[in-house]
Design a protein around this motif. Structure first.
Motif, short mmCIF file in Angstrom:
data_model
loop_
_atom_site.label_atom_id
_atom_site.label_comp_id
_atom_site.label_asym_id
_atom_site.label_seq_id
_atom_site.Cartn_x
_atom_site.Cartn_y
_atom_site.Cartn_z
N CYS A 1 -9.67 66.81 -11.35
CA CYS A 1 -8.42 67.14 -10.65
C CYS A 1 -8.47 68.56 -10.10
O CYS A 1 -8.54 69.54 -10.85
CB CYS A 1 -7.25 66.98 -11.64
N THR A 2 -8.46 68.68 -8.79
CA THR A 2 -8.49 69.98 -8.11
C THR A 2 -7.49 69.94 -6.95
O THR A 2 -7.04 68.86 -6.58
CB THR A 2 -9.88 70.28 -7.52
N PRO A 3 -7.15 71.09 -6.35
CA PRO A 3 -6.22 71.05 -5.21
C PRO A 3 -6.73 70.18 -4.05
O PRO A 3 -5.94 69.62 -3.31
CB PRO A 3 -6.11 72.52 -4.78
N GLU A 4 -8.05 70.08 -3.90
CA GLU A 4 -8.59 69.24 -2.83
C GLU A 4 -8.46 67.76 -3.17
O GLU A 4 -8.29 66.92 -2.30
CB GLU A 4 -10.06 69.56 -2.55
N GLN A 5 -8.63 67.42 -4.47
CA GLN A 5 -8.56 66.04 -4.93
C GLN A 5 -7.58 65.95 -6.09
O GLN A 5 -7.96 65.65 -7.22
CB GLN A 5 -9.95 65.59 -5.43
N GLY B 1 -7.61 79.96 9.37
CA GLY B 1 -8.07 80.32 8.04
C GLY B 1 -7.68 81.73 7.65
O GLY B 1 -7.65 82.08 6.49
N GLY B 2 -7.41 82.56 8.68
CA GLY B 2 -6.85 83.87 8.42
C GLY B 2 -7.84 84.88 7.85
O GLY B 2 -9.04 84.60 7.67
N LEU B 3 -7.31 86.05 7.54
CA LEU B 3 -8.11 87.15 7.01
C LEU B 3 -8.85 86.74 5.74
O LEU B 3 -10.03 87.05 5.56
CB LEU B 3 -7.16 88.33 6.72
N ALA B 4 -8.17 86.01 4.85
CA ALA B 4 -8.78 85.66 3.57
C ALA B 4 -10.06 84.87 3.77
O ALA B 4 -11.09 85.13 3.14
CB ALA B 4 -7.79 84.84 2.73
N TYR C 1 -3.54 84.11 5.06
CA TYR C 1 -4.13 82.86 5.54
C TYR C 1 -3.63 82.47 6.93
O TYR C 1 -3.98 81.41 7.44
CB TYR C 1 -3.86 81.72 4.55
N LEU C 2 -2.78 83.30 7.53
CA LEU C 2 -2.24 82.97 8.84
C LEU C 2 -3.21 83.38 9.95
O LEU C 2 -3.95 84.33 9.81
CB LEU C 2 -0.89 83.66 9.05
N ALA C 3 -3.15 82.65 11.07
CA ALA C 3 -4.10 82.91 12.16
C ALA C 3 -3.66 84.07 13.03
O ALA C 3 -2.48 84.33 13.22
CB ALA C 3 -4.25 81.65 13.00
N SER C 4 -4.65 84.77 13.56
CA SER C 4 -4.45 85.77 14.61
C SER C 4 -5.33 85.32 15.77
O SER C 4 -6.19 84.48 15.60
CB SER C 4 -4.89 87.14 14.14
N GLU C 5 -5.11 85.88 16.95
CA GLU C 5 -6.01 85.56 18.06
C GLU C 5 -6.44 86.82 18.80
O GLU C 5 -6.92 86.74 19.92
CB GLU C 5 -5.37 84.56 19.02
N GLY C 6 -6.24 87.98 18.17
CA GLY C 6 -6.65 89.21 18.85
C GLY C 6 -6.94 90.31 17.85
O GLY C 6 -6.75 91.49 18.14
N THR D 1 -7.71 76.25 1.72
CA THR D 1 -7.98 74.85 1.41
C THR D 1 -6.78 74.04 1.87
O THR D 1 -5.65 74.45 1.67
CB THR D 1 -8.19 74.61 -0.09
N GLY D 2 -7.03 72.89 2.44
CA GLY D 2 -5.95 72.02 2.89
C GLY D 2 -5.16 72.67 4.00
O GLY D 2 -5.66 73.51 4.73
N GLU D 3 -3.90 72.28 4.12
CA GLU D 3 -3.08 72.86 5.18
C GLU D 3 -2.01 73.75 4.58
O GLU D 3 -1.70 73.65 3.41
CB GLU D 3 -2.45 71.76 6.03
N LEU D 4 -1.47 74.62 5.40
CA LEU D 4 -0.40 75.49 4.94
C LEU D 4 0.90 74.70 4.93
O LEU D 4 1.31 74.18 5.96
CB LEU D 4 -0.25 76.68 5.87
N LEU D 5 1.53 74.61 3.77
CA LEU D 5 2.81 73.91 3.70
C LEU D 5 3.86 74.85 3.16
O LEU D 5 3.64 75.52 2.17
CB LEU D 5 2.69 72.71 2.74
N PRO D 6 5.01 74.89 3.82
CA PRO D 6 6.06 75.73 3.27
C PRO D 6 6.59 75.13 1.97
O PRO D 6 6.56 73.92 1.79
CB PRO D 6 7.15 75.68 4.34
#
Lengths: 368, 327
Positions: free
Chosen positions: A338-342, B213-216, B256-261, B319-324
């Motif tokens: 169990c991980t955040p990816e799975q 993916g941002g700075l991190a 983790y937020l994107a920049s473009e410049g 990892t994954g998507e950013l969710l509020p």
């Protein structure tokens, strides 16, 4: 107020000095439950959780993440609805839709013909979705505590007022104080104190926790979500422990009043009535849930749904995690597989889930 | 013609007219004007080459549009790799029915951004797909240029410099999508970073632009790629007030937020001051700052972040998507 002030290293350092002094005077191992997942996040992201543990104060995560305590039977009912009936739009919050089941999570299910699953960010969005989809039945899988319930309740009333015929709700609306009674009454968790949730208490105030001090003599404090808030809450609990007292203190006076927000509670009471509620890990807890007064808007009634436990993951330890019986690392699935990816259970999915938080921030140590 | 039609794709008279009245009018130059199948180019020394595709929604957002993004994205990939950008290709995939007026706006942005960055669009292509088979307009650009530096050689003691505040692009697009009903003026930082080229003569060893993916994520790639320990301090990372506020409300981590410049720059410690002074003289570099260093802990290949409150934690790639969060 600038939240940075409540996060700064030097403020944290000053408060930790006071915590150290109190811990020395109390001179025993302590267990304090932070009820809300956002507090778990604050403690671990800042590294304070690990630091306090080294000093003999263990923070235990409680049943305060709505995604985590929603029973599988409800997720199963939503899954059955959208996979078996055509022309359903199932809408819910992102984390809820990613809760794993032995089949697939809701976002990855193959819906029936004409049906879809939609992520929303705010309850009232379902009103627009329903208005824009006249040929569909829109169903909102609405989960939440007292923080979110007022806006869900407002959405329900707005649906009634505007006569929307194609919107209904699968709800898991739960109240925070009842499971705390269940935890204390079972006597199994050995708690020395509580950190009560900040956002929930903005709505309900501090009075609903008074029974904990009165009947169980367990101290507690309501507080906010910055590292400084958390430490102020912990200090207030430690002072009560040292003085042999039990109260409900408010260490978050910039947001919480003892009487809470009566206007928000009126909206809740007008759309919902108290009922017994099913919780992951606890089973049914008396008077711990809310259901819609207007039964026509309840999707269970409208579509003759039933709790569907065929979606339950038996190996998952989330039920014990939300009761504070085990720490995430003690679950046999934690980290492998169990991980955040799975993720295998909701506590590894939700941003408020203690498994996800422990997985991501387990090594974090305060060193400032 | 008000809207892009499928018959454009047949390659006949309509397409020639499209090229003359739209493409050449906006982007014409001696190399493109002949409408040949390929461009003949003059480049001295080693050549750098990159490509990128752009599929953003909405196509227009505060501070830019897909055209500006398509030029900036490819120019920036070249600049951070030690390449002076010279020539671009531009491929458009258009959905049937796309408004020609919108395409004109996008082409104007391409022209402006290319002029800003000192590059020429020298070849291109246009395809039209049926309604519903694409989301308005997709753009691919490829870019070539002259290699001016060979990045590498990161070592312990080097400092990590950020060229400005992060997350502005993500937040501007979120606001433009009206996903959260936020209102206000928030502009994307989308811009070509050709202004950073002189850094390669100032001792810079490594550079990466911060996109998805941002700075991190970039810092993790730096640590992994160089097999070095990376240490950064959250308190030193510049954030604009709207990015800070919206991240707070939605529970998003700006790292983790994107920049473009914006870019991450790594250089020897004794060059840091000069580089930051130079960056602060650029329009996009006003908030440039040293945010960390190579070293500071023993974990090679990993990034340790010191949080504002004083906690040390490992920084993971996105990892994954950013969710509020929901409560």
């Amino acid at each position: 107020m600038d939240p940075l002030l409540l996060r700064e290293e030097r403020s944290v350092r000053a408060l930790l000095k006071e915590v150290d002094a109190l811990l020395e005077r109390v001179d025993r191992e302590l267990r304090i439950m932070e009820v809300c997942g956002t507090h778990t996040m604050t403690a671990h992201r800042s590294g304070l959780g690990n630091l306090l543990r080294k000093k003999g104060l263990r923070l235990i995560s409680g049943p305060g993440c709505p995604v985590c305590i929603t029973p599988d039977g409800i997720v199963g009912a939503a899954a059955a609805l959208v996979t078996e009936r055509p022309d359903i739009v199932l809408a819910s919050f992102g984390d809820m839709l990613r809760v794993p089941t032995p089949k697939k999570h809701l976002l990855h299910l193959v819906p029936a013909k004409g049906s879809t699953v939609k992520t929303i960010y705010s309850p009232e969005e379902v009103l627009d979705i329903a208005r824009a989809s006249p040929g569909k039945q829109v169903v909102f899988l609405a989960v939440g505590f007292e923080t979110t319930i007022p806006s869900i309740a407002w959405t329900v009333e707005e649906a009634e007022r505007s006569g929307l015929k194609n919107l209904s709700f699968i709800t898991c609306l739960r109240l925070v104080p009842p499971p705390l009674r269940a935890i204390l009454a079972s006597g199994e968790s050995g708690l020395d104190g509580f950190i009560y949730p900040g956002h929930v208490s903005v709505i309900i105030g501090s009075q609903p926790y008074e029974f904990i001090a009165r009947e169980f003599s367990v101290p507690g404090a309501v507080t906010g979500f910055e590292p400084v808030d958390l430490l102020l809450g912990i200090l207030s609990v430690l002072r009560q422990i040292e003085g042999g007292e039990a109260r409900v203190d408010i260490a978050y006076s910039r947001a919480v009043r003892p009487e809470g927000n009566p206007a928000a509670r009126r909206v809740m009471a007008s759309a919902c009535e108290v009922t017994d509620g099913e919780w992951r890990g606890f089973g049914a807890i008396p008077a711990s849930g809310l259901r819609l007064r207007n039964r026509d808007l309840d999707a269970f009634e409208r579509f003759s749904l039933a709790y569907d436990f065929s979606w339950e993951n038996m190996a998952c330890g989330c039920g014990d995690v939300v009761r504070g019986l085990i720490e995430p690392e003690q679950c046999p699935l934690f980290g492998n597989p169990c991980t955040p990816e799975q993720p295998m259970g909701p506590c590894m999915v939700s941003v408020e889930g203690s498994c996800l938080i422990h997985y991501k921030y387990g090594d974090t140590m305060w060193t400032g | 013609m008000d809207r892009i039609s499928l018959s454009l794709g047949s390659g006949g008279k309509l397409m020639r007219e499209f090229l003359r009245t739209l493409i050449l009018r906006h982007l014409g130059n001696p190399c493109l004007d002949g409408l040949a199948d390929s461009a003949h180019l003059e480049i001295r020394g080693r050549v750098g080459f990159t490509t990128d595709s752009f599929v953003i929604q909405p196509i227009f957002f505060p501070g830019g549009d897909i055209g500006r993004l398509a030029v900036a994205g490819t120019v920036n990939d070249l600049v951070v790799s030690g390449i002076k950008p010279l020539y671009l290709s531009l491929s458009l995939i258009l959905e049937e029915g796309f408004p020609v007026s919108d395409l004109k706006k996008v082409l104007s942005s391409v022209r402006e951004a290319a002029a800003e960055a000192g590059v020429m669009v020298v070849t291109g292509d246009t395809k039209v797909v049926r309604r519903g088979e694409a989301d308005g307009l997709y753009i691919n650009t490829a870019g070539v240029g002259q290699v001016v530096a060979e990045p590498g050689g990161i070592e312990g003691g080097d400092v990590i410099i950020l060229t400005g505040s992060v997350g502005d692009h993500s937040v501007a697009v979120m606001v433009a999508r009206r996903e959260f009903e936020f209102e206000g003026e928030m502009e994307s930082d989308c811009r070509p970073l050709h202004g950073l080229l002189p850094l390669w003569q100032m001792g810079v060893k490594w550079m990466r632009d911060i996109t998805r993916g941002g700075l991190a994520t970039i810092l993790c790639e730096c640590a992994e790629g160089g097999d070095v320990p990376v240490f950064v301090e959250e308190a030193r990372v510049p954030l604009s007030a709207p990015v800070r506020a919206i991240s707070e409300i939605l529970g998003l981590d700006p790292l983790y937020l994107a920049s473009e410049g914006k870019a991450v720059v790594i250089a020897p410690r004794d060059r840091a001051e000069g580089i930051v002074d130079f960056l602060r003289s650029l329009p996009a570099g006003k908030s440039s700052a040293v945010i960390g260093r190579i070293g500071g802990h023993e974990r090679k290949g990993e990034v340790v972040l010191k949080s504002i409150s004083g906690g040390l934690r490992l920084l993971e790639p996105l990892t994954g998507e950013l969710l509020p969060r929901i409560c």
